[in-house]
Scaffold this motif. Structure first.
Motif, short mmCIF file in Angstrom:
data_model
loop_
_atom_site.label_atom_id
_atom_site.label_comp_id
_atom_site.label_asym_id
_atom_site.label_seq_id
_atom_site.Cartn_x
_atom_site.Cartn_y
_atom_site.Cartn_z
N ALA A 1 10.77 -1.59 3.75
CA ALA A 1 9.63 -1.19 3.53
C ALA A 1 8.36 -1.81 4.54
O ALA A 1 7.24 -1.62 4.33
CB ALA A 1 9.31 -1.09 2.21
N GLY A 2 8.75 -3.01 5.18
CA GLY A 2 7.99 -3.75 6.19
C GLY A 2 7.20 -2.97 7.23
O GLY A 2 7.81 -2.33 7.84
N LEU B 1 14.03 -11.10 -0.43
CA LEU B 1 12.85 -10.51 0.37
C LEU B 1 12.91 -9.77 1.73
O LEU B 1 12.30 -8.93 1.93
CB LEU B 1 11.75 -11.44 0.39
CG LEU B 1 10.53 -11.41 0.95
CD1 LEU B 1 9.51 -10.25 0.24
CD2 LEU B 1 9.48 -12.72 1.24
N ALA B 2 13.69 -10.58 2.44
CA ALA B 2 14.28 -9.79 3.67
C ALA B 2 14.75 -8.49 3.73
O ALA B 2 14.43 -7.81 4.62
CB ALA B 2 15.33 -10.86 4.45
N PRO C 1 8.55 4.31 2.01
CA PRO C 1 9.93 4.18 2.47
C PRO C 1 10.65 3.36 1.30
O PRO C 1 11.94 3.43 1.09
CB PRO C 1 9.92 3.39 3.73
CG PRO C 1 8.53 2.73 3.64
CD PRO C 1 7.59 3.77 3.04
N LEU C 2 9.85 2.35 0.42
CA LEU C 2 10.83 2.01 -0.71
C LEU C 2 11.27 2.67 -1.59
O LEU C 2 12.51 2.54 -1.98
CB LEU C 2 9.62 0.80 -0.93
CG LEU C 2 10.35 0.02 -2.22
CD1 LEU C 2 11.68 -1.00 -1.69
CD2 LEU C 2 9.38 -1.12 -2.75
N ALA D 1 0.86 -1.14 -0.12
CA ALA D 1 0.09 0.05 0.01
C ALA D 1 0.93 1.16 0.08
O ALA D 1 1.89 1.35 0.34
CB ALA D 1 -0.83 -0.14 1.35
N GLN D 2 0.23 2.28 -0.59
CA GLN D 2 0.90 3.65 -0.38
C GLN D 2 0.42 4.11 1.03
O GLN D 2 -0.66 4.27 1.30
CB GLN D 2 0.56 4.64 -1.65
CG GLN D 2 0.78 6.01 -1.58
CD GLN D 2 2.22 6.37 -1.80
OE1 GLN D 2 2.90 5.37 -2.27
NE2 GLN D 2 2.72 7.52 -1.94
N HIS D 3 1.65 4.80 1.73
CA HIS D 3 1.42 4.93 2.95
C HIS D 3 0.31 3.90 3.93
O HIS D 3 -0.76 4.05 4.16
CB HIS D 3 0.80 6.44 3.09
CG HIS D 3 0.61 7.12 4.41
ND1 HIS D 3 -0.56 6.90 5.49
CD2 HIS D 3 1.61 7.31 5.09
CE1 HIS D 3 -0.12 7.54 6.64
NE2 HIS D 3 1.15 7.99 6.29
#
Length: 220
Positions: free
Chosen positions: A203-204, A196-197, A137-138, A107-109
């Motif tokens: 961004a997680g 993925l990590a 953040p990504l 999602a965005q934000h």
């Protein structure tokens, strides 16, 4: 460092881009009036679309659609009067998540979507336990120096046309998915995120239902 899309964990993951439109009644959390989701998975030939879903949602009486809501989304109280209830709409979406399949929401934000989902968790218990990726953040990590990281700014950066129905959930999901794919391509090209990590580290966002519950200060 290998490319992100070569990582077996990345390839095993189904990414579900999600967006809500909502009312913001005074004294209550945001109440959803529309939801859309699109499932994506990466394979050798590129991205595969694994399904999409969209639904209007009838808001409760304490959260009516306001003129400001209509000005932003185009949705009116009349359109939502016969829409599915939150239990119906979010329950139907929840049943699309297959037990045992790894998912991440995109999602965005993402905090906005995370809060709506958490507040509706009784209607979508499976969805409420899926962790999230936030495109902001990504994008900050992969595309430094932009004036801001709003969705419209990212659309312009990636030369993604503005949809005519911007601020409808299904349109915003479509362009957010395009932004996410563009960011993954940048990560592959630059070798900045090898698995993925690393993506999750940048961004997680942990779903609120997955956060540890802090005991009372004086629990015995």
């Amino acid at each position: 460092m290998g490319s992100l899309t070569d990582d077996p964990d990345f390839r095993a993951m189904t990414f579900v881009v999600i967006d809500f439109e909502a009312t913001t009644p005074r004294g209550y959390p945001a109440q959803p009036i529309e939801v859309a989701a699109r499932a994506l998975r990466y394979d050798d030939g590129g991205w595969l679309h694994r399904g999409a879903s969209a639904s209007l949602i009838r808001p409760p009486a304490f959260a009516p659609v306001t003129p400001a809501d209509t000005a932003q989304t185009g949705l009116t109280a009349g359109q939502l009067q016969e829409a599915p209830t939150p239990a119906e709409a979010l329950g139907a979406l929840d049943r699309r998540f297959t037990p045992g399949t790894p998912y991440l929401l995109v999602a965005q934000h993402a905090a906005t979507e995370a809060n709506v989902i958490h507040n509706q968790r009784e209607h979508c218990p499976t969805l409420a336990r899926v962790d999230l990726l936030d495109t902001i953040p990504l994008a900050k990590h992969l595309v430094p120096g932009l004036p801001n990281y709003k969705l419209d700014t990212l659309l312009a950066h990636f030369s993604i046309p503005q949809p005519a129905d911007r601020h409808r959930a299904y349109a915003d999901v479509d362009v957010t998915a395009q932004v996410f794919l563009g960011l993954v391509a940048l990560a592959d090209e630059g070798g900045q995120l090898g698995d993925l990590a690393a993506l999750v580290k940048i961004a997680g966002r942990t779903a609120k239902c997955n956060l540890p519950v802090q005991g009372g200060l004086f629990d015995l």
